[in-house]
Design a protein around this motif. Structure first.
Motif, PDB file in Angstrom:
ATOM      1  N   PHE A   1      -4.636   6.752   8.973  1.00  0.00           N
ATOM      2  CA  PHE A   1      -5.131   5.960   7.735  1.00  0.00           C
ATOM      3  C   PHE A   1      -5.744   4.677   8.292  1.00  0.00           C
ATOM      4  N   ASP A   2      -6.870   4.541   7.491  1.00  0.00           N
ATOM      5  CA  ASP A   2      -7.698   3.322   7.664  1.00  0.00           C
ATOM      6  C   ASP A   2      -7.002   1.972   6.934  1.00  0.00           C
ATOM      7  N   VAL A   3      -6.243   1.234   7.437  1.00  0.00           N
ATOM      8  CA  VAL A   3      -5.649   0.223   6.462  1.00  0.00           C
ATOM      9  C   VAL A   3      -6.167  -1.160   6.414  1.00  0.00           C
ATOM     10  N   THR A   4      -7.378  -1.292   6.939  1.00  0.00           N
ATOM     11  CA  THR A   4      -8.531  -2.375   6.715  1.00  0.00           C
ATOM     12  C   THR A   4      -8.793  -2.485   5.691  1.00  0.00           C
ATOM     13  N   SER A   5      -9.279  -1.180   4.966  1.00  0.00           N
ATOM     14  CA  SER A   5      -9.992  -1.406   3.501  1.00  0.00           C
ATOM     15  C   SER A   5      -8.895  -1.012   2.375  1.00  0.00           C
ATOM     16  N   ALA A   6      -8.136  -2.180   2.531  1.00  0.00           N
ATOM     17  CA  ALA A   6      -7.051  -2.069   1.378  1.00  0.00           C
ATOM     18  C   ALA A   6      -7.718  -2.205  -0.192  1.00  0.00           C
ATOM     19  N   GLY A   7      -7.265  -0.998  -0.881  1.00  0.00           N
ATOM     20  CA  GLY A   7      -7.832  -1.106  -2.126  1.00  0.00           C
ATOM     21  C   GLY A   7      -8.867  -0.272  -2.425  1.00  0.00           C
ATOM     22  N   CYS A   8      -9.562   0.294  -1.133  1.00  0.00           N
ATOM     23  CA  CYS A   8     -10.703   1.278  -1.064  1.00  0.00           C
ATOM     24  C   CYS A   8     -10.207   2.525  -1.258  1.00  0.00           C
ATOM     25  N   THR A   9     -10.768   3.305  -2.293  1.00  0.00           N
ATOM     26  CA  THR A   9     -10.300   4.616  -2.584  1.00  0.00           C
ATOM     27  C   THR A   9     -10.721   5.583  -1.205  1.00  0.00           C
ATOM     28  N   SER A  10     -11.658   5.363  -0.559  1.00  0.00           N
ATOM     29  CA  SER A  10     -12.006   6.446   0.454  1.00  0.00           C
ATOM     30  C   SER A  10     -10.939   6.117   1.597  1.00  0.00           C
ATOM     31  N   ALA A  11     -10.240   4.963   1.573  1.00  0.00           N
ATOM     32  CA  ALA A  11      -9.349   4.688   2.615  1.00  0.00           C
ATOM     33  C   ALA A  11      -7.901   5.252   2.379  1.00  0.00           C
ATOM     34  N   VAL A  12      -7.571   5.468   1.112  1.00  0.00           N
ATOM     35  CA  VAL A  12      -6.381   6.130   0.702  1.00  0.00           C
ATOM     36  C   VAL A  12      -6.556   7.579   0.537  1.00  0.00           C
ATOM     37  N   TYR A  13      -7.824   8.169   0.096  1.00  0.00           N
ATOM     38  CA  TYR A  13      -7.941   9.439  -0.169  1.00  0.00           C
ATOM     39  C   TYR A  13      -9.543   9.930   0.508  1.00  0.00           C
ATOM     40  N   PRO A  14      -9.515   9.969   1.698  1.00  0.00           N
ATOM     41  CA  PRO A  14     -10.673  10.319   2.515  1.00  0.00           C
ATOM     42  C   PRO A  14     -11.236  11.772   1.942  1.00  0.00           C
ATOM     43  N   VAL A  15     -12.479  11.836   1.860  1.00  0.00           N
ATOM     44  CA  VAL A  15     -13.065  12.921   1.540  1.00  0.00           C
ATOM     45  C   VAL A  15     -13.096  14.084   2.362  1.00  0.00           C
ATOM     46  N   PRO A  16     -12.660  15.331   2.081  1.00  0.00           N
ATOM     47  CA  PRO A  16     -12.694  16.349   3.163  1.00  0.00           C
ATOM     48  C   PRO A  16     -14.070  16.784   3.648  1.00  0.00           C
ATOM     49  N   ARG A  17     -14.182  16.943   4.912  1.00  0.00           N
ATOM     50  CA  ARG A  17     -15.545  17.578   5.461  1.00  0.00           C
ATOM     51  C   ARG A  17     -16.231  18.718   4.537  1.00  0.00           C
ATOM     52  N   SER A  18     -15.221  19.417   4.017  1.00  0.00           N
ATOM     53  CA  SER A  18     -15.699  20.700   3.547  1.00  0.00           C
ATOM     54  C   SER A  18     -16.557  20.353   2.156  1.00  0.00           C
ATOM     55  N   VAL A  19     -16.394  19.300   1.745  1.00  0.00           N
ATOM     56  CA  VAL A  19     -16.938  18.822   0.477  1.00  0.00           C
ATOM     57  C   VAL A  19     -18.339  18.056   0.644  1.00  0.00           C
ATOM     58  N   ILE A  20     -18.485  17.576   1.923  1.00  0.00           N
ATOM     59  CA  ILE A  20     -19.519  16.799   2.186  1.00  0.00           C
ATOM     60  C   ILE A  20     -20.749  17.587   2.347  1.00  0.00           C
ATOM     61  N   PRO A  21     -21.930  17.278   1.526  1.00  0.00           N
ATOM     62  CA  PRO A  21     -22.970  18.044   1.492  1.00  0.00           C
ATOM     63  C   PRO A  21     -23.771  18.216   2.886  1.00  0.00           C
TER      64      PRO A  21
ATOM     65  N   LEU B   1       0.991  -1.016   0.061  1.00  0.00           N
ATOM     66  CA  LEU B   1      -0.082  -0.050   0.006  1.00  0.00           C
ATOM     67  C   LEU B   1       0.730   1.312  -0.062  1.00  0.00           C
ATOM     68  N   GLN B   2       0.463   2.373  -0.675  1.00  0.00           N
ATOM     69  CA  GLN B   2       1.014   3.680  -0.581  1.00  0.00           C
ATOM     70  C   GLN B   2       0.132   4.858  -0.231  1.00  0.00           C
ATOM     71  N   LEU B   3       0.121   5.131   0.771  1.00  0.00           N
ATOM     72  CA  LEU B   3      -1.006   6.150   1.378  1.00  0.00           C
ATOM     73  C   LEU B   3      -0.357   7.789   1.496  1.00  0.00           C
ATOM     74  N   ALA B   4      -1.339   8.678   1.319  1.00  0.00           N
ATOM     75  CA  ALA B   4      -0.956   9.949   1.511  1.00  0.00           C
ATOM     76  C   ALA B   4      -2.136  10.784   1.446  1.00  0.00           C
ATOM     77  N   PRO B   5      -2.262  11.989   2.320  1.00  0.00           N
ATOM     78  CA  PRO B   5      -3.460  12.845   2.228  1.00  0.00           C
ATOM     79  C   PRO B   5      -3.578  13.271   0.854  1.00  0.00           C
ATOM     80  N   ALA B   6      -4.963  13.307   0.471  1.00  0.00           N
ATOM     81  CA  ALA B   6      -5.368  13.675  -0.946  1.00  0.00           C
ATOM     82  C   ALA B   6      -4.748  15.119  -1.175  1.00  0.00           C
ATOM     83  N   HIS B   7      -4.659  16.169  -0.599  1.00  0.00           N
ATOM     84  CA  HIS B   7      -4.147  17.457  -0.898  1.00  0.00           C
ATOM     85  C   HIS B   7      -2.704  17.390  -1.048  1.00  0.00           C
ATOM     86  N   LEU B   8      -1.822  16.293  -0.543  1.00  0.00           N
ATOM     87  CA  LEU B   8      -0.617  16.082  -1.002  1.00  0.00           C
ATOM     88  C   LEU B   8      -0.088  15.323  -2.066  1.00  0.00           C
ATOM     89  N   ALA B   9      -0.982  14.177  -2.192  1.00  0.00           N
ATOM     90  CA  ALA B   9      -0.844  13.301  -3.270  1.00  0.00           C
ATOM     91  C   ALA B   9      -1.105  13.571  -4.500  1.00  0.00           C
TER      92      ALA B   9
END
Length: 270
Positions: free
Chosen positions: A242-262, A200-208
């Motif tokens: 980082f949640d590493v139990t959801s390997a391959g799940c996009t939401s685990a690698v790049y979580p959606v910022p709260r500011s864009v959650i409706p 796995l290769q993980l990073a915060p979305a705004h940095l990746a």
């Protein structure tokens, strides 16, 4: 200088040869009753310190007189004393060694992470000359970026719940996780032009996917006790889990910022 302190008898003393620069990490090898300590340093070396058999077997109240450094414990007073451990010096890294790690219940092996981009594996049962030089075949991981350039390593952790998982903090935005069951020891020559593929290769979305010129990089990694999360801190940024139990799940690698959650109408603030 490495300092080993016992509850009954504080131990002080320079291990020969002692580190010549800052010590970045140290661990007691499991199942050794505190008699074996590994350390790493800015001087590019990894050292294994083995205490004398009687180093920790000191009864209460053996000090002839008190001193400012005496340690008071229930039932008596014990004096700090100097011991001379047997030290094995490993010089296989070509740059600063930033971290050293051990595996739960394993008294024989330990691992080091260096700014030369490599993780080395050591075995106390093997000859020192087989794992002490730059061309030694104890190389486990060589981290490279997408351009093939070596990436400096800043921190290392082995998951206690799943010891085959190894996490590395690097000098780029990514934290990498490797499965040691899929790796084998090799020599630097075999990884001269390619890096080791991570699980796995993980990073915060705004940095990746954001500013590629940012100096933010991970400085520390640590698995949670259950092994379901990986906590890391970033230079020039924040700390993340980082949640590493959801390997391959996009939401685990790049979580959606709260500011864009409706916002949901009628949702409370509690």
């Amino acid at each position: 200088q490495v300092t080993k302190r016992s509850w009954r008898s504080p131990l002080r003393g320079p291990p020969p040869p002692r580190h010549r620069a800052n010590i970045f990490g140290a661990h007691i090898l499991p199942q050794t009753n505190g008699y074996k300590v590994v350390s790493c340093s800015m001087d590019r070396t990894v050292q294994l310190h083995e205490l004398p058999p009687d180093a920790l077997n000191v009864p209460y109240g053996t000090g002839a007189h008190l001193s400012d450094e005496a340690t008071t414990v229930a039932g008596g007073i014990s004096q700090p004393r100097t011991v001379q451990p047997r030290t094995t010096n490993y010089t296989c890294h070509s740059s600063r060694v930033k971290d050293v790690e051990v595996e739960p219940m394993n008294p024989h092996n330990f691992w080091s992470a260096s700014e030369d981009g490599t993780v080395r594996q050591f075995d106390c049962r093997c000859r020192t000359d087989e794992q002490s030089f730059p061309d030694s075949s104890n190389l486990l991981v060589h981290v490279r970026d997408g351009k093939g350039d070596t990436v400096e390593l800043k921190s290392l952790d082995i998951c206690q719940a799943h010891p085959h998982l190894l996490a590395i903090a690097c000098s780029d935005p990514y934290v990498r996780i490797y499965d040691r069951r899929k790796l084998s020891l090799t020599s630097p020559e075999n990884l001269r032009w390619r890096g080791t593929q991570p699980l796995l290769q993980l990073a915060p979305a705004h940095l990746a996917i954001g500013n590629r010129t940012s100096a933010a990089h991970s400085t520390y990694v640590c698995f949670s006790q259950k092994g379901d999360r990986l906590v890391t801190s970033y230079h020039g940024d924040h700390a993340y889990a980082f949640d590493v139990t959801s390997a391959g799940c996009t939401s685990a690698v790049y979580p959606v910022p709260r500011s864009v959650i409706p916002h949901v109408a009628g949702e409370g603030n509690g």
